[in-house]
Enzyme design. Structure first.
Site, PDB file in Angstrom:
ATOM      1  N   LYS A  57       0.808  -1.228   0.000  1.00 30.82           N
ATOM      2  CA  LYS A  57       0.000   0.000   0.000  1.00 30.82           C
ATOM      3  C   LYS A  57       0.839   1.275   0.000  1.00 30.82           C
ATOM      4  CE  LYS A  57      -4.601  -1.282   0.964  1.00 30.82           C
ATOM      5  NZ  LYS A  57      -4.497  -2.664   1.475  1.00 30.82           N
ATOM      6  N   SER A  82      -8.385   1.372   9.154  1.00 36.19           N
ATOM      7  CA  SER A  82      -7.812   0.856  10.393  1.00 36.19           C
ATOM      8  C   SER A  82      -6.619  -0.026  10.051  1.00 36.19           C
ATOM      9  CB  SER A  82      -8.850   0.033  11.142  1.00 36.19           C
ATOM     10  OG  SER A  82      -9.310  -0.996  10.312  1.00 36.19           O
ATOM     11  N   GLU A 208      -9.775 -14.021  -3.344  1.00 35.38           N
ATOM     12  CA  GLU A 208     -10.388 -13.360  -2.195  1.00 35.38           C
ATOM     13  C   GLU A 208     -10.836 -14.408  -1.183  1.00 35.38           C
ATOM     14  OE1 GLU A 208     -13.642 -10.971  -3.662  1.00 35.38           O
ATOM     15  OE2 GLU A 208     -14.586 -12.685  -4.628  1.00 35.38           O
ATOM     16  N   GLY A 212     -16.081 -13.811   1.685  1.00 38.26           N
ATOM     17  CA  GLY A 212     -16.398 -12.514   1.088  1.00 38.26           C
ATOM     18  C   GLY A 212     -16.097 -12.523  -0.393  1.00 38.26           C
ATOM     19  N   ASP A 214     -17.456 -11.262  -3.000  1.00 35.82           N
ATOM     20  CA  ASP A 214     -18.182 -10.269  -3.806  1.00 35.82           C
ATOM     21  C   ASP A 214     -17.497 -10.029  -5.148  1.00 35.82           C
ATOM     22  OD1 ASP A 214     -16.247  -8.953  -1.870  1.00 35.82           O
ATOM     23  OD2 ASP A 214     -16.568  -7.349  -3.326  1.00 35.82           O
ATOM     24  N   SER A 308       1.229  -9.952  -0.280  1.00 32.40           N
ATOM     25  CA  SER A 308       0.889  -8.531  -0.237  1.00 32.40           C
ATOM     26  C   SER A 308       1.280  -7.808   1.039  1.00 32.40           C
ATOM     27  CB  SER A 308      -0.609  -8.361  -0.494  1.00 32.40           C
ATOM     28  OG  SER A 308      -1.360  -9.086   0.454  1.00 32.40           O
TER      29      SER A 308
HETATM   30  C1  LIG Z   1      -5.226  -3.692   1.218  1.00 33.37           C
HETATM   31  C2  LIG Z   1      -4.631  -5.033   1.200  1.00 33.37           C
HETATM   32  C3  LIG Z   1      -5.075  -6.024   0.310  1.00 33.37           C
HETATM   33  C4  LIG Z   1      -6.217  -5.796  -0.659  1.00 33.37           C
HETATM   34  O1  LIG Z   1      -5.859  -4.810  -1.600  1.00 33.37           O
HETATM   35  P1  LIG Z   1      -6.954  -4.124  -2.552  1.00 33.37           P
HETATM   36  O2  LIG Z   1      -6.187  -3.135  -3.344  1.00 33.37           O
HETATM   37  O3  LIG Z   1      -7.970  -3.479  -1.641  1.00 33.37           O
HETATM   38  O4  LIG Z   1      -7.575  -5.189  -3.356  1.00 33.37           O
HETATM   39  C5  LIG Z   1      -4.428  -7.244   0.306  1.00 33.37           C
HETATM   40  N1  LIG Z   1      -3.407  -7.513   1.153  1.00 33.37           N
HETATM   41  C6  LIG Z   1      -2.956  -6.589   2.043  1.00 33.37           C
HETATM   42  C7  LIG Z   1      -1.833  -6.956   2.937  1.00 33.37           C
HETATM   43  C8  LIG Z   1      -3.538  -5.323   2.092  1.00 33.37           C
HETATM   44  O5  LIG Z   1      -3.085  -4.416   2.967  1.00 33.37           O
END
Ligand SMILES: *Cc1c(COP(=O)(O)O)cnc(C)c1O
Length: 326
Positions: A57, A82, A208, A212, A214, A308
């Protein structure tokens, strides 16, 4: 009738990459003989748990704030989150000398509140059961002249997140398959644009939580499906719907959306900790879980997987990986 253009192009991702290069880590691409043997494939893991503040992010937040006008920089940036988006905005704002205000639910983990304040942001707590956070955010943004940056549904955020897949393909070489976790779709949409541009024939999958799904329903029905906040340990993917910008990109570039269970996430966290010495948060395991737990047949293929994020406190990590109820 021609479809409207997608929110971002590969050029936007390349420009984002130039902007974030000075501040973001080029995270390593990891491989594992064990994981390859388990799947019969050649897997390349993009370790965004090692990104600054512990998740991809940072890429989107930094790309968005670095495009503020002088006036926007003076007014500051506002976000409600959060989770990792809060820390990404706080850290990026500090690096760019922009004031940041983060709205967090008052029952958010103290560790996350402290981490966000530690990056120099002002934190305002709100009651998530009694206050409408979007209305609150709009009001504060107007009163203070701040710019709201949402966690996924913004072209600058999407382009920033797409740099993760750009680096993965540049470093791993041509891929047959790309697998990316899915919450609101910022990471998946950006990654899909980057991957399609670099490897036009690549298969692209989003993953996902099963509780959830969706995104899967949206892809199948062709419209954005809204759900109640799902109950899952993947707290970074507890989104209720895809975005107005992210969905059209996902719809046109992503082959399919898969789901994994919380048990599969736990087994994947255990695998990374014990075999690869890597700490991942449950959401960070989504894409890897689909591949390692056999949701996707990848035999003989070169597969890119985005890990991620790694922000999970040690007590929760221990409870989950040692098999006790979370
Ligand atoms: C925010 C986040 C996601 C999901 O990312 P999106 O861009 O909302 O699809 C997945 N893994 C981690 C660690 C995140 O912080």
């Amino acid at each position: 009738m021609t479809a409207p253009p997608l929110a971002i192009t590969y050029g936007d991702i390349a420009a984002a990459h130039d902007r974030i290069r000075e501040a973001a880590h080029r995270t390593p691409v990891l491989t594992s003989r064990t994981a390859d043997a388990m799947t019969g494939a050649h897997l390349f893991f993009k370790a965004e748990n090692l990104q600054r503040m512990g998740a991809f992010k940072f890429r989107g937040a930094y790309n968005a704030i670095s495009q503020f006008t002088t006036e926007q920089r003076r007014g500051g940036v506002l976000a409600f989150s959060s989770g990792n988006h809060a820390q990404a905005i706080a850290l990026s704002a500090r690096e760019l000398g922009v004031p940041a205000l983060i709205l967090m639910p008052q029952d958010a983990p103290q560790m996350k509140i402290d981490a966000t304040r530690g990056y120099g942001a002002e934190v305002i707590l709100f009651d998530r059961y009694r206050e409408d956070r979007e209305a609150l955010a709009q009001r504060l943004a107007a009163e203070r002249g701040m710019t709201l940056i949402p966690p996924y549904d913004h072209p600058h955020v999407m382009a920033g997140q797409g740099t993760a897949a750009k680096e993965l393909i540049e470093d791993a070489g041509e891929l047959d398959v790309l697998v990316v976790c899915l919450g609101g779709g910022g990471l998946l949409s950006g990654s899909a644009v980057a991957a399609r541009a670099l490897n036009p024939d690549i298969e692209i999958y989003g993953v996902e939580p099963q509780a959830g799904n969706d995104g899967q329903q949206s892809l199948r029905t062709g419209r954005i499906v809204h759900i109640e906040t799902p109950r899952t340990i993947a707290d970074g993917a507890q989104t209720q719907h895809l975005g107005e910008y992210t969905f059209p990109v996902i719809r046109s570039l992503v082959d399919d959306i898969l789901t994994v269970t919380d048990d599969e996430l736990v087994r994947t966290m255990q695998f990374f900790a014990s075999r690869m010495k890597i700490v991942l948060e449950p959401t960070g395991c989504l894409a890897a879980a689909a591949v390692l737990q056999g949701q996707l047949d990848v035999r003989g293929k070169r597969v890119g997987i985005v890990l991620s994020g790694g922000n999970v406190d040690m007590a929760r990590f221990a409870r989950l990986t040692l098999g006790e109820p979370a």
